[in-house]
Design an enzyme around this catalytic site. Structure first.
Site, PDB file in Angstrom:
ATOM      1  N   SER A 156      19.439   0.158 -27.397  1.00  0.00           N
ATOM      2  CA  SER A 156      19.331   1.611 -27.363  1.00  0.00           C
ATOM      3  C   SER A 156      18.318   2.009 -26.287  1.00  0.00           C
ATOM      4  O   SER A 156      18.518   1.713 -25.111  1.00  0.00           O
ATOM      5  CB  SER A 156      18.948   2.141 -28.746  1.00  0.00           C
ATOM      6  N   HIS A 298      26.183   2.833 -33.859  1.00  0.00           N
ATOM      7  CA  HIS A 298      25.090   2.496 -32.944  1.00  0.00           C
ATOM      8  C   HIS A 298      24.471   1.148 -33.261  1.00  0.00           C
ATOM      9  O   HIS A 298      23.796   0.553 -32.415  1.00  0.00           O
ATOM     10  CB  HIS A 298      24.028   3.597 -32.996  1.00  0.00           C
TER      11      HIS A 298
END
Length: 327
Positions: A156, A298
Site C-alpha cells: 500500500s 486491499h
C-alpha cells in the site's frame, strides 16, 4: 522478552513496582522455533542527521560476513507505527531458515508521535525514502548483509515506498531485490482512483501545479519512464533527459488484487508493463514478476488459503533471489 519472537501471552503482575516480574497464565501456541533467535535494536543517521531506529531479527550465531539474506520492511505513512508483533509466516518462512528480518521505524509513521509523521508529509515525503536508504546502508556497513543479499518489502503506502526505492538513484543500487504489494505508483492520477482522494492530506494534490511539482519527484511511474528511461513526458513534452542513465531495476515481485477497492490495481499493472516492455528490452529490468489475485480486496487475499499462497510466492521468490537455504 520480545514481541517478535514470543506469541501473545496473558500474564499476571502481582507487584506493580516490579512490572518485569510476571506469572504467565496462558499463551497462544508457538508457530515457529525461536530457539537460537534474537532481536536487536539499532539506530542510524539519515541524510539530514535524524536518528532512525530499526529492529533486527536474526540467529544468535549469525556470521557477520555480509552474506546473510536480509528482508527490510517498513511503512512510513499515515502515523502508523511498526510495533513488535509475532508473525508465524515471518518465523516459519524466513527466520527458521536462517534469514534476517529487519523492521525500520522510518519517518511518516507514528513511533515518535505526530511530529515523526509530519516530518515526511507532502513535499517532505522523500525523507522516509532517505531513511530507508540509511538503514539499508547501515545493515551493509555492519556486515549483516550486502546488496545481492538485501531486499525491501512494503504494501500500500509501503508499496509506494518500494516503488521509490527501486527507481531512486541511490536505493536502486543498494537493494538486490524488492517486493511491492498493492502499491501506489502513479502519483499523477492516484487521487482520481478509488479511495485516493482521501489521501491528499498525506501526499498532496497532483492537480495543483505547485503540489505536482514535488509529487512528481516521488512518483515511481514517472521516475521509471522519464527519469530512468528518458521517455517523453506528458503530452510529448521532453523528459528529464535520463537523469539516472546507470539505473538498473532490482529483481522485483509486484502483487495486487483485481478487486482492491482502495488502491487501484492499475498502478501495479502499468508499472509492470513499462518494466517488461520498455525497460527490459534495454537490459534495465533483468527480473520482473507479477501476481494479481482476482479476489481479496486491499489485503490481496480473500481467505487464509489465498493468503498462504500469496506469502508462499513471496518468500519463495525472495529465497531464490537472495540465496536463502542454497548454501
Amino acid at each position: 522478552r520480545d514481541g517478535y519472537l514470543v506469541p501473545d501471552t496473558l500474564e499476571l503482575v502481582s507487584d506493580v513496582s516490579q512490572l518485569n516480574v510476571t506469572e504467565p497464565l496462558k499463551a497462544k501456541p508457538a508457530m515457529f522455533d525461536s530457539d537460537g533467535l534474537c532481536v536487536e535494536q539499532h539506530f542510524c543517521s539519515s541524510k539530514d542527521g535524524t536518528k532512525i531506529p530499526y529492529f533486527v531479527m536474526r540467529r544468535k550465531d549469525l556470521v557477520f560476513d555480509g552474506n546473510n539474506p536480509t528482508l527490510l520492511d517498513a511503512y512510513g505513512g499515515f502515523e502508523i507505527s511498526m510495533l513488535p508483533g509475532y508473525s508465524a509466516a515471518v518465523g516459519a518462512a524466513w527466520l527458521e531458515k536462517g534469514g534476517v528480518k529487519v523492521i525500520a521505524n522510518i519517518r511518516g509513521g507514528g513511533e515518535y508521535g505526530p511530529k515523526w509523521h509530519q516530518a515526511a508529509l507532502k513535499k517532505n515525503r522523500y525523507k522516509c525514502y532517505e531513511d530507508m536508504e540509511a538503514v539499508a546502508q547501515d545493515l551493509i556497513d555492519r556486515k549483516i548483509t550486502s546488496t545481492p543479499k538485501l531486499a525491501c518489502i512494503g504494501g500500500s503506502n509501503g508499496g509506494l515506498m518500494v516503488g521509490n526505492l527501486i527507481t531512486r538513484p541511490i536505493s536502486s543500487k543498494i537493494f538486490g531485490a524488492a517486493v511491492c504489494q498493492v502499491p501506489l505508483l502513479d502519483m499523477k492520477v492516484y487521487s482520481h482512483l478509488l479511495a485516493g482522494a482521501s489521501w491528499m492530506a498525506e501526499y498532496g494534490d497532483p492537480d495543483k501545479p505547485e503540489e505536482w511539482e514535488y509529487l512528481r519527484r516521488h512518483s515511481p511511474y514517472h521516475l521509471l519512464r522519464h527519469d530512468n528511461l528518458g521517455m517523453p513526458g506528458e503530452g510529448g513534452s521532453p523528459s528529464n533527459n535520463n537523469n539516472n542513465p546507470d539505473w538498473i531495476c532490482p529483481k522485483v515481485l509486484f502483487t495486487t488484487s483485481t478487486r482492491d477497492d482502495r488502491v487501484h490495481p492499475g498502478h501495479a499493472r502499468k508499472m509492470v508493463r513499462s518494466l517488461l516492455e520498455e525497460a527490459q528490452p534495454l537490459g534495465k529490468a533483468p527480473e520482473v514478476h507479477y501476481w494479481e489475485n482476482v479476489e481479496g480486496g486491499h489485503g490481496g487475499a480473500a481467505d487464509n488459503k489465498q493468503r498462504a499462497h500469496m506469502w508462499a510466492l513471496t518468500y519463495s521468490m525472495l529465497a531464490q533471489t537472495l540465496g536463502l537455504g542454497s548454501e
